[in-house]
Design a protein around this motif. Structure first.
Motif, mmCIF file in Angstrom:
data_model
loop_
_atom_site.group_PDB
_atom_site.id
_atom_site.type_symbol
_atom_site.label_atom_id
_atom_site.label_comp_id
_atom_site.label_asym_id
_atom_site.label_seq_id
_atom_site.Cartn_x
_atom_site.Cartn_y
_atom_site.Cartn_z
ATOM 1 N N UNK A 181 27.468 44.168 -60.615
ATOM 2 C CA UNK A 181 27.200 45.394 -59.860
ATOM 3 C C UNK A 181 26.813 46.528 -60.817
ATOM 4 N N UNK A 182 27.537 46.595 -61.926
ATOM 5 C CA UNK A 182 27.240 47.659 -62.890
ATOM 6 C C UNK A 182 25.851 47.489 -63.508
ATOM 7 N N UNK A 183 25.358 46.259 -63.521
ATOM 8 C CA UNK A 183 24.056 46.000 -64.130
ATOM 9 C C UNK A 183 22.889 46.262 -63.171
ATOM 10 N N UNK A 184 23.203 46.464 -61.894
ATOM 11 C CA UNK A 184 22.134 46.692 -60.899
ATOM 12 C C UNK A 184 21.403 48.004 -61.183
ATOM 13 N N UNK A 226 42.213 43.444 -60.184
ATOM 14 C CA UNK A 226 41.717 42.448 -59.237
ATOM 15 C C UNK A 226 40.787 41.510 -60.019
ATOM 16 N N UNK A 280 31.953 42.897 -60.408
ATOM 17 C CA UNK A 280 31.791 44.287 -60.856
ATOM 18 C C UNK A 280 30.819 44.360 -62.034
ATOM 19 N N UNK A 281 30.911 43.357 -62.914
ATOM 20 C CA UNK A 281 30.004 43.327 -64.067
ATOM 21 C C UNK A 281 28.549 43.273 -63.575
ATOM 22 N N UNK A 336 25.466 54.573 -57.073
ATOM 23 C CA UNK A 336 25.472 53.110 -57.042
ATOM 24 C C UNK A 336 26.213 52.593 -55.804
ATOM 25 N N UNK A 362 33.133 46.378 -67.252
ATOM 26 C CA UNK A 362 34.117 45.880 -66.299
ATOM 27 C C UNK A 362 35.308 45.355 -67.103
ATOM 28 N N UNK A 363 36.490 45.896 -66.846
ATOM 29 C CA UNK A 363 37.660 45.566 -67.675
ATOM 30 C C UNK A 363 38.848 45.146 -66.817
ATOM 31 N N UNK A 404 38.502 46.956 -61.618
ATOM 32 C CA UNK A 404 38.694 46.794 -60.168
ATOM 33 C C UNK A 404 40.177 46.605 -59.877
ATOM 34 N N UNK A 405 40.720 47.427 -58.991
ATOM 35 C CA UNK A 405 42.142 47.324 -58.644
ATOM 36 C C UNK A 405 42.292 46.798 -57.223
ATOM 37 N N UNK A 406 43.433 46.185 -56.972
ATOM 38 C CA UNK A 406 43.673 45.649 -55.638
ATOM 39 C C UNK A 406 44.774 46.436 -54.924
ATOM 40 N N UNK A 457 38.806 46.652 -52.776
ATOM 41 C CA UNK A 457 38.814 46.988 -54.193
ATOM 42 C C UNK A 457 38.616 48.481 -54.377
ATOM 43 N N UNK A 471 37.395 40.078 -58.959
ATOM 44 C CA UNK A 471 36.268 40.997 -58.751
ATOM 45 C C UNK A 471 35.658 41.444 -60.082
ATOM 46 N N UNK A 472 36.217 41.015 -61.176
ATOM 47 C CA UNK A 472 35.724 41.503 -62.469
ATOM 48 C C UNK A 472 34.289 41.061 -62.739
ATOM 49 N N UNK A 473 33.989 39.817 -62.415
ATOM 50 C CA UNK A 473 32.636 39.318 -62.660
ATOM 51 C C UNK A 473 31.649 40.005 -61.713
ATOM 52 N N UNK A 507 28.899 51.043 -69.678
ATOM 53 C CA UNK A 507 29.986 50.887 -68.712
ATOM 54 C C UNK A 507 30.439 49.431 -68.727
ATOM 55 N N UNK A 514 24.635 50.123 -53.264
ATOM 56 C CA UNK A 514 25.199 48.776 -53.193
ATOM 57 C C UNK A 514 26.680 48.863 -52.875
#
Lengths: 249, 249, 249, 249
Positions: free
Chosen positions: B244-247, B234, B241-242, A145, A174-175, A227-229, A155, B237-239, A172, A149
């Motif tokens: 992105x994971x769905x791509x 972060x 990432x959500x 992935x 996003x948390x 996602x971490x910063x 991040x 970036x959570x949204x 999966x 992308x």
């Protein structure tokens, strides 16, 4: 595609071998990792002593340093060609909530991200986890992935995988990081010569572990991806701090 | 008022002695710190070996562990009474920008904050800094201010002080962390027995060091105070990432 | 007269301070010793890592290495002028019988003798000994005697002093090493995380401790002085070994 | 016949694998050895920290300690059945003359002898030796001979093997230890941060290496076997010391 792999459990750990084998089927992999268990090494970097790198029979390079040392060394000089991304793991045990502050696995990924590369830390939850193949499969999915992308530059991904067969993984998510209660007290005891010694106690239990947290995702059978910063500035406190500094005492 | 003091330069360092002497004039202080230089230890925590604590002639307690070990040990069991705040430093040299990821001084403060206490990391800028009295005075000012006006619970302060006499300090600024360029390459050389060794190279130069950053404040003669966070999520970036994971891949 | 002093208990130990103070009243002393407790280091020498030497406030030089490293470093390059003899100690606790194999104090003296200098290891018997002034006085006596009457080149002196006031010491005896019984079993236990750990057990009791041994001298209130050799060849077995090698199997 | 095998080069070294494979064809072998290179550890024993023992895939047990720790641990508790003899090696490089004072390989054998077992230290001469099969064959020969004709209890054997094919070995000689010249000076240099560091210099050249010495045997293509003693008392100086102590100053 060239992937740098490291960990904090050392080059003999089952986790890094599972990860390297899985990714090697889809990309060139270079493994540079500690020569022994360096869990809880955090971002510790060895500045006052030299490091030694040894090529193992299986092609891994083991280094007498921390996870951060390994990734730093690999990217800034040891590897002939710079890798395209960094994977750290598969950690034996969770890196959830406050664990990430101390984790050597997360630190290895952080160093990769800090040196300019997409980076993923991947951990298999449990005190003696078994399903490394599940976590390895998740790693392959994420690698593909990221290849398709790109991730934002600032991040890194902290991934925790439930210790389940792949077909029992629900998806999966996003948390955000949850939080643990304050750590347990240090354990005070004596060595056999009668001198007092202290062991750092176990981490606290989950405190903030409701919906949306990594703890909650794992509990419900999902892979947690947070996602971490890298930038630790607390931006939303800067104005408040300005006012605070102006207060009279 | 009871203040826990630690550092990463070890119990013999001039910086921690200056800090302890200054704060002791206004509060009860307990010093628990490493028995040797543990710079760049980051949040490293010693889980696999016991720790030993030794009372020194000057009342300091030295521990054969990391800065994080020291603060953890002090708060979770070693000290009879829990302190009211934690000061780490005075570090010999800056902790600016990306330095904070690796810093043992910042890690000591982080551990204090993580265990529930207001926490300040304080560093004196320069390769061989002299004006520890200036930094100590800044520490006293901040201690009093925290006493008068509590800080938000989820924030710690990273303080850098220019190496100047107190009367040349222009003020205290709320800043964000700047960024350095990527670190220099590792230094590859041989030991006297002909074996290859590697030294971690110097940190990169300032890259993002414009107005508002800690680098800029120091350069202009101000004390830089950056609010740091413990929660590495972060959130913004959570949204993404959500999605992105769905791509599909 | 210029005396190099080292030990294995580290530069903060009461013993080395008592020794340095006593000898400094009669000679120039240079103290080069470990920066922490390195008991049981034996003749361990650090070949794969560099050493650092730091000048302390009291004039001692502390080194992040073993006792052997310290004496080696001092004589082969650190000191501007080569010393005339080496004293190691005052060790906190006995070095009797088989202890000498493991002792860092004896090793420091051995390294001095090996590098060409008269050498004395001095230990104060007891688990928490008090009469360092007695041992220091014995050291001064031996220093003067060596100055007046040189010792044979291939011998070093292993001195053990009873933990008694000077006026209760009955005299100085030339002794041989006694022997302990086989060491106690290792102590097997668990760390707080449930993993098995092992502690080396206590040394065995006295086995061969009759008249003429160092154990016997101490028990009777005498200072025990044993001449030790550097050449480990067992000469009286060379012929027997020759015949043994010629046997048919 | 049950043989305990250890070394100081660590469990991954070619030497210990060659030794274990060769002896395993004639006896039960148990390998307990350091988890990394511990050359020059001498008889160093770890008293202040616990040890951990890990079973490797190949049946070796690796320990995070010194060679002496390994043999001590194995004999005093780790092994279910006490072994009949101890072999240490095959060391990568010579242990000739004064080397034996520092050698971890010799120390491993010493610990075995000290705990009551016949013990042999075996080293393959050269800076990058190749003929481990030659040394392994010598080990098998000695093992059988000890089985047939017991060795005296107070002696261990220090064996050095020339790096030659077996058919070029001229025989086995009973030798004494030679001597090296004083070690070369420490190497003083700077780390990349400008701080002074010291490396222990190379050992001195051969000084006493004439007929009868281990150096001489090796130079002439013989296996050198030196009987070593555990009792460091220099008996022939005891009377002289007695007289010396009686001299007036």
């Amino acid at each position: 595609m060239h992937i740098l792999i490291s960990n904090d459990d050392g080059y003999l750990a089952q986790g890094i071998n599972a990860l390297a084998n899985a990714l090697a089927q889809h990309a060139k992999v270079s493994v540079v990792c500690p020569d022994k268990n360096r869990s809880a090494a955090s971002n510790s970097l060895t500045l006052d002593m030299p490091l030694r790198a040894t090529l193992c029979d299986n092609g891994f390079v083991r280094v007498d340093g921390t996870p951060t040392d390994c990734v730093h060394l690999a990217i800034t000089g040891l590897l002939e060609h710079e890798p395209d991304m960094v994977f750290a793991g598969i950690n034996h045990g969770a890196n959830l909530g406050d664990d990430v502050l101390y984790s050597g696995t997360v630190a290895a990924a952080t160093e990769g991200r800090f040196l300019g590369l997409p980076a993923v830390a991947i951990s298999l939850v449990g005190s003696d986890p078994k399903h490394f193949d599940t976590a390895a499969e998740v790693a392959v999915t994420l690698m593909r992935k990221i290849q398709a992308y790109p991730l934002p530059q600032d991040t890194l991904l902290n991934v925790n995988v439930p210790d389940l067969p792949l077909d029992q993984i629900k998806g999966l998510l996003s948390t955000r990081l949850g939080q643990r209660h304050k750590a347990e007290a240090v354990i005070r005891t004596n060595d056999p010569r009668g001198h007092t010694i202290y062991w750092v106690g176990p981490p606290g239990c989950e405190q903030d572990a409701g919906p949306g947290t990594d703890f909650d995702a794992i509990r419900n059978g999902y892979v947690s991806i947070t996602p971490l910063q890298l930038d630790l500035t607390r931006y939303d406190r800067m104005e408040g701090l300005r006012e605070w500094l102006a207060l009279e005492t």
